[in-house]
Design a protein around this motif. Structure first.
Motif, PDB file in Angstrom:
ATOM      1  N   GLY A 130       0.797  -1.224   0.000  1.00  0.00           N
ATOM      2  CA  GLY A 130       0.000   0.000   0.000  1.00  0.00           C
ATOM      3  C   GLY A 130       0.822   1.262   0.000  1.00  0.00           C
ATOM      4  N   GLY A 131       2.147   1.138  -0.099  1.00  0.00           N
ATOM      5  CA  GLY A 131       2.996   2.314  -0.116  1.00  0.00           C
ATOM      6  C   GLY A 131       2.832   3.114  -1.391  1.00  0.00           C
ATOM      7  N   ASN A 132       3.113   4.412  -1.301  1.00  0.00           N
ATOM      8  CA  ASN A 132       3.062   5.271  -2.479  1.00  0.00           C
ATOM      9  C   ASN A 132       4.211   6.267  -2.406  1.00  0.00           C
ATOM     10  OD1 ASN A 132       2.172   7.395  -0.681  1.00  0.00           O
ATOM     11  ND2 ASN A 132       0.111   6.542  -0.821  1.00  0.00           N
ATOM     12  N   SER A 133       4.264   7.180  -3.370  1.00  0.00           N
ATOM     13  CA  SER A 133       5.403   8.094  -3.457  1.00  0.00           C
ATOM     14  C   SER A 133       5.481   9.020  -2.251  1.00  0.00           C
ATOM     15  CB  SER A 133       5.317   8.911  -4.749  1.00  0.00           C
ATOM     16  OG  SER A 133       4.080   9.595  -4.829  1.00  0.00           O
ATOM     17  N   LEU A 134       4.340   9.332  -1.625  1.00  0.00           N
ATOM     18  CA  LEU A 134       4.351  10.181  -0.435  1.00  0.00           C
ATOM     19  C   LEU A 134       4.842   9.413   0.787  1.00  0.00           C
ATOM     20  CD1 LEU A 134       3.703  12.777   1.105  1.00  0.00           C
ATOM     21  CD2 LEU A 134       1.331  11.996   1.280  1.00  0.00           C
TER      22      LEU A 134
END
Length: 212
Positions: A130-134
């Protein structure tokens, strides 16, 4: 979102697709893909397909198969009617492997806290969870602070699993001991204090004679 949707529709079995950046918990944004298919592919198959066309941080963390996409009266996708993925995440296709070393456990704890998941396996990838660039930028700051290592942001993209990142850091850094960390903090405070203290000017003998 449109670029990811277009890439997902290129899959031979996917009939239609819609993307949504969900925030089911405050501050926890996750890219979720909804799709219809004539012959439903698995989440891992879809991820592999998209990874050949998109960077890792653009690949959704969850895939939801629907009989049909909900539509508004105007015939457009009703994104408000798209259901929650019920905690679905891809995780590691090989299954859960517990982090084994102290460094792996430290990295896993930081990921758990940031991604708000119950556990993080050694071989699970950051964007799969669930990780993203933020969030990867936030994790980067925590890793540097907690581990006391000069971790490069690019390392998190190049070594996306707990195990691979821990191995890389072990090979390139020697973790400082608690005593060394304390000594470094003391030295840093002394240096900051020295920078704030105004420098004294010394009078030369010639200057004294001129004043007289």
């Amino acid at each position: 979102l449109g670029e990811v949707e277009a890439a997902l529709r290129l899959h031979p079995f996917v009939s239609d697709a819609a993307l949504l950046l969900r925030e089911d918990s405050p501050g926890d944004k996750r890219l979720t893909a909804y799709f219809t298919a004539s012959q439903p592919p698995s989440a891992s198959e879809l991820r592999s397909f998209l990874e050949q066309r998109l960077p890792s941080f653009m690949v959704p963390s969850a895939f939801v198969l629907l009989d049909a996409l909900p539509l508004t009266a105007a015939g457009k996708v009703d994104r408000k009617a798209l259901p929650a993925p019920d905690g679905l995440r891809l995780g590691s296709p090989e299954g859960y492997v517990e982090p084994g070393t102290e460094l792996e456990r430290a990295i896993a704890r930081i990921w758990q806290e940031q991604l708000r998941v119950d556990r993080v396996g050694r071989d699970e990838r950051f964007f799969d969870l669930g990780g993203n660039s933020l969030s990867i930028v936030q994790v980067h700051g925590k890793l540097r602070g907690v581990l006391g290592l000069d971790v490069a942001l690019a390392d998190l993209f190049q070594y996306p699993t707990v195990g691979s990142l821990a191995t890389h850091l072990s090979n390139t850094h020697e973790r400082p001991s608690t005593e060394e960390k304390g000594q470094r903090r003391v030295q840093a405070r002394r240096e900051r204090a020295g920078q704030r203290r105004p420098a004294r000017t010394q009078r030369t003998p010639n200057e004294d004679e001129t004043d007289e």
